[in-house]
Enzyme design. Structure first.
Site, PDB file in Angstrom:
ATOM      1  N   ARG A 246     -11.847  13.208   3.917  1.00  6.24           N
ATOM      2  CA  ARG A 246     -11.199  12.047   3.305  1.00  6.24           C
ATOM      3  C   ARG A 246     -11.281  10.865   4.268  1.00  6.24           C
ATOM      4  O   ARG A 246     -10.851  10.968   5.411  1.00  6.24           O
ATOM      5  CB  ARG A 246      -9.736  12.361   2.972  1.00  6.24           C
ATOM      6  CG  ARG A 246      -8.964  11.154   2.496  1.00  6.24           C
ATOM      7  CD  ARG A 246      -7.529  11.476   2.088  1.00  6.24           C
ATOM      8  NE  ARG A 246      -6.882  10.230   1.706  1.00  6.24           N
ATOM      9  CZ  ARG A 246      -5.832   9.686   2.331  1.00  6.24           C
ATOM     10  NH1 ARG A 246      -5.253  10.293   3.350  1.00  6.24           N
ATOM     11  NH2 ARG A 246      -5.351   8.536   1.925  1.00  6.24           N
TER      12      ARG A 246
ATOM     13  N   HIS B 196      -6.732   1.647   2.493  1.00  7.98           N
ATOM     14  CA  HIS B 196      -5.836   2.209   3.507  1.00  7.98           C
ATOM     15  C   HIS B 196      -5.439   1.063   4.452  1.00  7.98           C
ATOM     16  O   HIS B 196      -5.824   1.033   5.620  1.00  7.98           O
ATOM     17  CB  HIS B 196      -6.525   3.359   4.240  1.00  7.98           C
ATOM     18  CG  HIS B 196      -5.592   4.285   4.979  1.00  7.98           C
ATOM     19  ND1 HIS B 196      -5.604   5.647   4.814  1.00  7.98           N
ATOM     20  CD2 HIS B 196      -4.631   4.040   5.903  1.00  7.98           C
ATOM     21  CE1 HIS B 196      -4.701   6.208   5.605  1.00  7.98           C
ATOM     22  NE2 HIS B 196      -4.092   5.242   6.278  1.00  7.98           N
TER      23      HIS B 196
ATOM     24  N   GLU C  82      -0.507   5.441   0.476  1.00  4.15           N
ATOM     25  CA  GLU C  82       0.877   5.193   0.846  1.00  4.15           C
ATOM     26  C   GLU C  82       1.414   3.812   0.452  1.00  4.15           C
ATOM     27  O   GLU C  82       1.624   2.935   1.302  1.00  4.15           O
ATOM     28  CB  GLU C  82       1.070   5.408   2.355  1.00  4.15           C
ATOM     29  CG  GLU C  82       0.820   6.843   2.774  1.00  4.15           C
ATOM     30  CD  GLU C  82       1.215   7.112   4.230  1.00  4.15           C
ATOM     31  OE1 GLU C  82       1.427   6.159   4.983  1.00  4.15           O
ATOM     32  OE2 GLU C  82       1.319   8.303   4.573  1.00  4.15           O
TER      33      GLU C  82
ATOM     34  N   ASN D 118       0.927  12.684   1.094  1.00  3.08           N
ATOM     35  CA  ASN D 118       0.892  12.652   2.559  1.00  3.08           C
ATOM     36  C   ASN D 118       2.247  13.133   3.048  1.00  3.08           C
ATOM     37  O   ASN D 118       3.279  12.521   2.749  1.00  3.08           O
ATOM     38  CB  ASN D 118       0.648  11.229   3.084  1.00  3.08           C
ATOM     39  CG  ASN D 118      -0.807  10.820   2.953  1.00  3.08           C
ATOM     40  OD1 ASN D 118      -1.642  11.590   2.466  1.00  3.08           O
ATOM     41  ND2 ASN D 118      -1.116   9.612   3.395  1.00  3.08           N
TER      42      ASN D 118
HETATM   43  C1  GBH Z   1       0.231   8.064   7.790  1.00  8.25           C
HETATM   44  O1  GBH Z   1       1.400   7.361   7.645  1.00  8.25           O
HETATM   45  C2  GBH Z   1      -0.888   7.105   7.643  1.00  8.25           C
HETATM   46  O2  GBH Z   1      -1.494   7.213   6.368  1.00  8.25           O
HETATM   47  C3  GBH Z   1      -1.922   7.203   8.716  1.00  8.25           C
HETATM   48  O3  GBH Z   1      -2.746   6.090   8.682  1.00  8.25           O
HETATM   49  C4  GBH Z   1      -1.224   7.373  10.049  1.00  8.25           C
HETATM   50  O4  GBH Z   1      -2.108   7.317  11.121  1.00  8.25           O
HETATM   51  C5  GBH Z   1      -0.539   8.698  10.034  1.00  8.25           C
HETATM   52  O5  GBH Z   1       0.325   8.801   8.943  1.00  8.25           O
HETATM   53  C6  GBH Z   1       0.261   8.995  11.280  1.00  8.25           C
HETATM   54  O6  GBH Z   1       1.304   8.101  11.448  1.00  8.25           O
HETATM   55  O7  GBH Z   1      10.660   5.967  11.464  1.00  8.25           O
HETATM   56  O8  GBH Z   1      10.685   3.582  11.327  1.00  8.25           O
HETATM   57  O9  GBH Z   1       9.685   4.672  13.249  1.00  8.25           O
HETATM   58  C7  GBH Z   1       2.573   8.044   7.906  1.00  8.25           C
HETATM   59  C8  GBH Z   1       3.668   7.168   7.474  1.00  8.25           C
HETATM   60  C9  GBH Z   1       4.571   6.632   9.621  1.00  8.25           C
HETATM   61  C10 GBH Z   1       5.819   6.485   7.594  1.00  8.25           C
HETATM   62  C11 GBH Z   1       5.835   6.476  10.404  1.00  8.25           C
HETATM   63  C12 GBH Z   1       7.062   6.405   8.367  1.00  8.25           C
HETATM   64  C13 GBH Z   1       8.116   5.936  10.364  1.00  8.25           C
HETATM   65  C14 GBH Z   1       8.420   4.669  11.053  1.00  8.25           C
HETATM   66  N1  GBH Z   1       4.814   7.203   8.303  1.00  8.25           N
HETATM   67  N2  GBH Z   1       6.857   5.818   9.654  1.00  8.25           N
HETATM   68  S1  GBH Z   1       9.982   4.718  11.815  1.00  8.25           S
END
Ligand code: GBH
Length: 491
Positions: free
Chosen positions: A84, A129, A174, A316
């Site tokens: 992906r 993305h 997302e 995800n």
């Molecule tokens: C995914 O997002 C993404 O699709 C990807 O690009 C990314 O590299 C991967 O995960 C790893 O992060 O609690 O306020 O500090 C994950 C989405 C990321 C959503 C962290 C919640 C928390 C921010 N999440 N986020 S906070």
């Protein structure tokens, strides 16, 4: 025989698709190579480098733009069924609009896809993305009511160019992170920070854009190309802290605000935004002096148009937290999505911690998420389109915590499959270390380590890569499997 022998071995179905995932801005580099246009991450990291933890950017990232053959070699080493990855909109359409197609960008993706096909690796392609062409952001981005048209035009170009070989399409990665973090908050580009309406307007136009792209595919491409088209939504598990009715309700509200706001319009029987959330935002908006709800309702016609526009639900999933109606609350900016729902969250301190503050090893959270979604959105087919674990940049190649995480997650996934959830595949995040958004290169998610100090961006397998390879080959999770070498090979 003894009990151990009688116990049936838990096995992934033969047609289950195992893969890994990445995203264009996080791996490609080549930020201005061969006619690529500027996107919102180029723009933000170049004009406000301090917003990134290590002041880095994705200008070169893992340089997959020049290393795609090595990337595919790694896929072959792991024995992946699928890969992906995402397309950079501004690499294909430098200004975002379809009047000018950058042929060099198309050639790059042609090469990448052809190299995968050559080795029987199924491409699963995300259209978006997070790297919006900057020109479209200058016009308001996802908050412009014309956004759904712009996205459809782009989608038609990529279906046309790559749809002969790509049979699995994901419109958006997302929506929560795009809308809430990018427009409602300032933890992703374009850091609009419109806490009151940013998330909600974005949600409306994103979902309409998704529906447009889906319908374009079904009406004009599916009959000849024979693929499927869906969306990927981040679904972490939000369960109630206690079994009190108040905590149950708080958890429900949290789920509505986190993912159902994007999923309900597409997957639910009633259509539209989730009921309780809509009512709360409408009520608070009027109290706050707004003329109408900050959450813009869909018309009945729009509701019907959007319903059922997905062949699968991409999930995800990374972690879970408990939700409380009264405890663990913090003060939130008002108005905002967080103050609208006004709930507290709690993570048990003994859950294993990764290098990312938000990511802990939460037991059963894949099972809880998938069975919940399965009960809510009947007859839906699922893929886990991301799941993974981060370690610090200086950590060893021996990553036993990541191995534990993957084994735990995959066991939880087997539980969900055994409970009757229709899950067709699993993509580990990530094939290799990459640019971790606001965290720059300080958090590493790769099965392969990438040396970002080396001009070749050398990739080296971690121990977890060998364990993942063994699981893919045997379709079984052996808790005791240990690779006897960290030297990779292609079977
Ligand atoms: C995914 O997002 C993404 O699709 C990807 O690009 C990314 O590299 C991967 O995960 C790893 O992060 O609690 O306020 O500090 C994950 C989405 C990321 C959503 C962290 C919640 C928390 C921010 N999440 N986020 S906070």
């Amino acid at each position: 025989g003894c009990n151990a022998q009688q116990k049936q071995e838990r096995r992934f179905p033969d047609d289950f698709i195992f893969g890994t995932a990445t995203a264009s801005y996080q791996i490609e580099g080549g930020w201005n190579a061969d006619g690529k246009g500027e996107n919102i991450w180029d723009h933000m990291t170049h004009t406000k480098p301090h917003v990134i933890k290590d002041s880095s950017n994705g200008d070169m990232a893992a340089d997959s733009y020049n290393n795609y053959e090595r990337d595919v070699e790694m896929m072959r080493e792991l024995g992946l069924d699928a890969y992906r990855f995402s397309l950079s909109w501004s690499r294909i359409l430098p200004n975002g609009f379809s009047n000018h197609v950058n042929e060099a960008g198309v050639t790059f993706y042609d090469n990448y896809i052809n190299e995968m096909i050559k080795y029987n690796i199924t491409p699963m392609v995300t259209l978006y993305h997070w790297d919006l062409p900057q020109k479209l952001q200058d016009l308001g981005g996802f908050l412009n009511p014309l956004f759904p048209e712009w996205f459809e035009d782009y989608a038609r170009v990529v279906f046309e160019k790559f749809g002969d070989r790509v049979k699995h399409w994901i419109t958006f990665n997302e929506p929560r992170e795009i809308c809430y973090e990018g427009y409602g908050w300032s933890t992703k580009a374009p850091i609009v920070n419109a806490t009151d309406i940013g998330t909600y307007y974005c949600a409306k136009y994103l979902v309409l854009a998704h529906a447009n792209a889906y319908k374009a595919y079904v009406n004009d491409f599916k009959a000849t190309q024979n693929g499927e088209c869906g969306i990927t939504i981040s679904v972490n598990w939000f369960g109630p802290l206690t079994d009190s009715a108040d905590d149950e309700y708080a958890a429900e509200l949290k789920r509505q605000a986190e993912w159902e706001i994007y999923a309900n319009p597409i997957f639910s029987e009633e259509g539209g935004f989730p009921k309780e959330l809509s009512e709360i935002v409408a009520k608070k908006s009027l109290e706050q002096g707004y003329k109408k709800s900050r959450l813009p309702e869909f018309t009945d016609e729009e509701k019907k148009y959007i319903q059922g526009t997905s062949d699968f639900f991409g999930v995800n999933h990374y972690t879970g937290v408990y939700v409380s109606a009264e405890e663990y609350k913090s003060n939130h900016i008002t108005p905002s999505l967080l103050s609208d729902i006004d709930v507290g969250t709690y993570t048990p301190p003994d859950w294993l911690a990764s290098a990312s503050s938000w990511l802990k090893l939460s037991p059963n959270s894949i099972y809880n998420s998938l069975t919940h979604l399965h009960n809510k959105y009947k007859n839906t087919k699922f893929y886990i389109t991301e799941n993974g674990w981060s370690s610090p940049p200086d950590s060893e190649l021996v990553d036993d915590d990541r191995i534990l995480y993957y084994r735990t997650a995959l066991n939880s996934l087997l539980d969900a499959i055994e409970a009757g959830v229709d899950v067709k595949g699993y993509m580990a995040w990530s094939l290799m270390d990459n640019f971790e958004w606001m965290e720059g290169y300080t958090e590493r998610f790769g099965l392969y380590h990438v040396n970002f100090d080396h001009p070749d961006r050398t990739r080296t397998p971690r121990k977890s890569a060998f364990v993942y390879k063994e699981i893919l080959k045997t379709r079984v999770i052996d808790p005791n499997y240990e690779p006897d070498t960290l030297t990779m090979w292609i079977d």
